[in-house]
Design an enzyme around this catalytic site. Structure first.
Site, PDB file in Angstrom:
ATOM      1  N   ARG A 431       0.924  -1.327   0.054  1.00  0.00           N
ATOM      2  CA  ARG A 431      -0.084  -0.008   0.089  1.00  0.00           C
ATOM      3  C   ARG A 431       0.856   1.151   0.038  1.00  0.00           C
ATOM      4  NH1 ARG A 431      -1.219  -3.729   3.479  1.00  0.00           N
ATOM      5  NH2 ARG A 431      -3.444  -4.400   3.602  1.00  0.00           N
ATOM      6  N   ARG A 539     -21.597 -16.350  -5.072  1.00  0.00           N
ATOM      7  CA  ARG A 539     -22.049 -15.149  -5.813  1.00  0.00           C
ATOM      8  C   ARG A 539     -21.243 -13.858  -5.422  1.00  0.00           C
ATOM      9  NH1 ARG A 539     -27.978 -13.929  -4.329  1.00  0.00           N
ATOM     10  NH2 ARG A 539     -27.895 -12.557  -6.398  1.00  0.00           N
ATOM     11  N   ASP A 555     -30.738 -12.379  -9.012  1.00  0.00           N
ATOM     12  CA  ASP A 555     -31.540 -13.715  -8.788  1.00  0.00           C
ATOM     13  C   ASP A 555     -32.268 -13.967  -9.984  1.00  0.00           C
ATOM     14  OD1 ASP A 555     -30.212 -14.268  -6.242  1.00  0.00           O
ATOM     15  OD2 ASP A 555     -31.954 -13.724  -5.293  1.00  0.00           O
ATOM     16  N   GLU A 556     -32.246 -15.139 -10.610  1.00  0.00           N
ATOM     17  CA  GLU A 556     -32.999 -15.493 -11.609  1.00  0.00           C
ATOM     18  C   GLU A 556     -34.589 -15.157 -11.511  1.00  0.00           C
ATOM     19  OE1 GLU A 556     -34.010 -19.691 -12.634  1.00  0.00           O
ATOM     20  OE2 GLU A 556     -32.626 -20.423 -11.121  1.00  0.00           O
ATOM     21  N   GLU A 643     -26.095 -14.229   2.914  1.00  0.00           N
ATOM     22  CA  GLU A 643     -25.245 -13.682   2.120  1.00  0.00           C
ATOM     23  C   GLU A 643     -25.441 -12.337   1.785  1.00  0.00           C
ATOM     24  OE1 GLU A 643     -28.004 -14.938  -1.135  1.00  0.00           O
ATOM     25  OE2 GLU A 643     -27.452 -15.384   0.855  1.00  0.00           O
ATOM     26  N   ASP A 644     -26.643 -11.734   1.369  1.00  0.00           N
ATOM     27  CA  ASP A 644     -26.824 -10.416   1.014  1.00  0.00           C
ATOM     28  C   ASP A 644     -26.807  -9.583   2.319  1.00  0.00           C
ATOM     29  OD1 ASP A 644     -29.124 -11.323   2.032  1.00  0.00           O
ATOM     30  OD2 ASP A 644     -30.540 -10.935   0.589  1.00  0.00           O
ATOM     31  N   ARG A 708     -32.476 -15.005   9.006  1.00  0.00           N
ATOM     32  CA  ARG A 708     -32.080 -13.774   8.890  1.00  0.00           C
ATOM     33  C   ARG A 708     -31.705 -12.804  10.211  1.00  0.00           C
ATOM     34  NH1 ARG A 708     -32.004 -11.363   3.953  1.00  0.00           N
ATOM     35  NH2 ARG A 708     -32.940 -12.153   1.974  1.00  0.00           N
TER      36      ARG A 708
END
Length: 753
Positions: A431, A539, A555-556, A643-644, A708
């Site tokens: 850095r 993801r 998402d699909e 995960e979100d 959640r």
């Protein structure tokens, strides 16, 4: 005649030579010689020169070169060599780089000895390493080794002093003369001189030490760390005291100090002189000699009055209401006051000559502290008065950056130490000083991703640049059919029609192989299928195929129009460090249950934008995978729909900012267990048949909400606080829902049902 002149000249020359040989000292009194030589000798003002500075002290007190208790240079050198037998150590000579090549920067902690407890502070240091991404339980993989013996307190008068350390470490098969070892120390030496003596030979080990003396510090090898108390939090830590709307234009006090005064011994000279700058108005300097068992034996004529004045002011109040805080040396060079001043946004005025400041290899202390001299104490008030108000505010802001980034918890102190060592292993990929001293701090800017400032989402505004004008759509697919579902086909068509779309990546998260290329739609942009590992954390893996700055995570089963995608991307380019998306949810504290709650109900506040339809910078993929420890990613893989939340928590912890919600044509309905799942369940999510009764789907939805909440609680525990930030902001296009012609609107399709 010529002979006479010659003899006169020789006599004159001989006289000058004799004068130089036997009367050279007297010549210094002549103005002709005293000009430059005397100026070179006097590196500080002569306090009795009334033309330079009015004297507030006895001349004898300020003319002293030092405390009589100080060691002579020869004694100091002998003490230093007794600790640093390998005083010439550098990374190139005393560190084995080859141990770090195969497995990277991994740290092994020795197991603790039975019957040999460690102090609370050393336990926190070991815990910080063991729960971090650096830790390995296999010494063969280790690049760096940490002793299980508590070496923090090496004052042999202390109850936490560990004896016979030399014998113990020589019996360790991994010791190897200290090579590739790091030793932590907070207190060294003992009364009366408090030298750097540790009581054992560190060999070729690196030393991470508080109160480091510049004479014994080995640049580029040792690391100076701050002195912290046993109450210092393990992780998280309290926020700094400077808030956006809480800074008064001018604080009550300019300069303050309140602390102990040593009547004798090392460190007494500086603190004994502090009363000279006290004016009782904007400069408060209070000392007390009422400490220790036998203070009354050594009390002087000032003690009684000082003790009375000392009780008139509250220390915390002085910190809150002062612009500058004096941080003098104590018995040792460092003190707890240093971190206290940083947290309070009270600019430290350091009076500790010879102190190697904490992490000075990375931190530019000239932007956050005033480094004074103990001999120039009386010049401090006039010096700080000359600092411009704008500069003062810049100093205060920098104290908050440094406190939050490197000092607010033991975790951050330890991780900063390790990251500085890691940077030394690959100087070409380390850095820059700018990255260490700018938001969000060096720990959150990973050089493995890039060392170029323009590649990170935090510095666009500072450098007048912008992120790339295209995005990568990243769709997670879990369809169990042999061909793509209708929902993902519609989504691909809508996203590929965006003028800003560069490519589409489909992460296939099923056990079955993905459909052949002939079953995927023809798109104007490249469409690539990536085989995943059936983990929810996949993801956010930093796939090399993602080349654009912006990532549109989908998402699909997400339903979006091209206009919605275009508008959201335009908004994101103005806020590239944040998550910008559509489905928003919020967290709250439930006092009845004593835990964090989670709600998907629409209300005025939001703190989470689901990554089922959201833009963010691709750097967060690297941060998610490489910065977070493996335990957190395993938590995500084990809990559905976590995960979100973790991604939102991570971004909020980095930026201290909330996500941004943008206009959405239809309310997002979270698909229960993704509706269509791979065989045996995809990525740890329980399988719910598409034709399942409403009661079963309701139960699955309830279970999902409960998971959640569990996820929120565990993340808050790991971070040490709740990083999520709430907001009431939603961004809509200009003229959205206004009663004007559709032709005048840039995104007319957003208003169509």
């Amino acid at each position: 005649m010529q002979t006479r002149k010659k003899y006169i000249f020789l006599t004159f020359l001989a006289s000058w030579l004799l004068l130089f040989l036997f009367g050279g000292d007297q010549l210094r009194h002549f103005a002709f010689f005293s000009g430059r030589k005397a100026k070179a000798r006097r590196s500080w003002p002569h306090w009795t020169d009334r033309s330079l500075l009015k004297s507030f002290a006895d001349p004898e007190e300020l003319q002293r070169d030092g405390d009589p208790a100080l060691l002579s240079p020869r004694e100091r050198r002998a003490a230093r060599l007794s600790v640093h037998r390998s005083s010439s150590c550098r990374m190139e000579t005393c560190f084995d780089f080859s141990r770090c090549e195969k497995h990277g920067f991994k740290v092994f902690t020795y197991p603790q000895e039975r019957g040999q407890p460690v102090s609370e502070s050393y336990g926190k240091i070991l815990s910080s390493i063991e729960r971090s991404r650096y830790h390995t339980g296999n010494p063969e993989e280790a690049c760096l080794f940490i002793l299980g013996i508590d070496t923090l307190d090496r004052d042999h008068l202390s109850g936490q002093y560990v004896r016979n350390v030399d014998e113990k470490i020589r019996g360790f098969p991994l010791w190897n003369g200290g090579r590739n070892h790091l030793i932590f120390n907070l207190y060294s030496g003992t009364w009366p001189n408090y030298t750097g003596e540790l009581g054992f030979d560190i060999g070729q080990a690196m030393l991470a030490k508080a109160s480091f003396d510049t004479d014994s510090f080995r640049p580029g090898f040792d690391i100076s760390i701050p002195l912290f108390s046993k109450e210092h939090p393990q992780r998280g830590g309290d926020r700094g005291w400077l808030y956006q709307d809480s800074l008064p234009p001018k604080k009550k006090y300019l300069l303050v100090f309140k602390g102990k005064r040593y009547l004798t011994g090392i460190g007494s000279g500086t603190r004994n002189a502090l009363h000279h700058i006290h004016n009782g108005k904007d400069i408060i300097s209070l000392t007390t000699c009422k400490h220790g068992k036998d203070w009354e034996k050594h009390k002087d004529t000032r003690c009684d009055k000082d003790n009375v004045d000392y009780e008139k002011f509250d220390y915390q109040e002085l910190l809150h209401n002062s612009t500058f805080c004096i941080v003098p040396r104590g018995r040792r060079l460092g003190s707890f006051r240093f971190l206290e001043a940083l947290q309070a946004a009270c600019i430290p005025v350091l009076l500790s000559d010879g102190w190697e400041l904490p992490f000075a290899e990375a931190i530019d202390w000239g932007k956050a502290a005033v480094v004074g001299s103990e001999r120039l104490l009386l010049q401090i008030p006039s010096a700080v008065r000359c600092i411009h108000p704008e500069r003062v505010l810049a100093f205060q802001q920098q104290t908050q950056l440094l406190w939050d980034a490197y000092f607010s918890s033991v975790d951050k102190i330890v991780h900063t130490t390790l990251e500085i060592i890691k940077d030394r292993l690959a100087p070409h990929r380390s850095r820059s000083r700018f990255l260490w001293n700018a938001l969000p701090g060096g720990l959150l800017v990973l050089p493995d991703f890039s060392t170029h400032v323009g590649d990170f989402p935090f510095y666009y505004l500072q450098h007048g640049s912008s992120p790339s004008k295209k995005f990568t759509a990243f769709i997670r697919a879990v369809s169990q059919a042999g061909s793509p579902s209708q929902s993902i086909l519609r989504l691909i068509q809508a996203v590929s029609a965006s003028q800003y779309c560069a490519q589409i990546l489909v992460l296939w998260s099923c056990e079955k192989p993905p459909p052949p290329s002939g079953k995927w739609p023809q798109t104007p942009v490249p469409l690539t299928i990536i085989q995943g590992r059936r983990k929810l954390s996949d993801r956010f893996f930093p796939f090399e195929a993602i080349q654009t700055d912006a990532v549109l995570s989908l998402d699909e089963h997400t339903i979006l129009s091209t206009s919605e995608v275009d508008f959201a991307f335009v908004v994101w380019r103005s806020f590239p460090e944040r998550i910008v998306g559509f489905p928003a949810q919020s967290h709250f504290w439930d006092p009845e249950q004593g835990r964090w709650g989670y709600t998907s109900k629409w209300n005025n506040e939001l703190s989470i934008v689901l990554t089922a339809a959201a833009f963010y910078h691709r750097y967060y993929h690297t941060l998610f995978t490489e910065y977070l420890p493996a335990g957190l990613r395993e938590l995500v893989d084990g809990l559905a729909a976590c995960e979100d939340i973790l991604m939102n928590v991570l971004v909020a912890a980095v930026t201290k900012l909330p996500p941004i919600k943008v206009t959405q044509r239809k309310q997002h309905k979270e698909a229960v267990a993704q509706q269509e799942q791979c065989r045996d369940g995809a990525a740890g999510i329980p399988q719910i048949p598409h034709s399942a009764p409403a009661a079963a789907k309701g139960t699955a939805g309830s279970r999902r909400s409960s998971q959640r909440q569990d996820c929120l609680d565990q993340l808050a525990d790991w971070f040490g606080y709740m990083p999520l930030v709430s907001s009431q902001l939603r961004l809509d296009p200009v003229l959205f829902k206004d009663q004007v012609s559709v032709l005048r609107k840039k995104y007319p399709r957003l208003e169509k049902p």
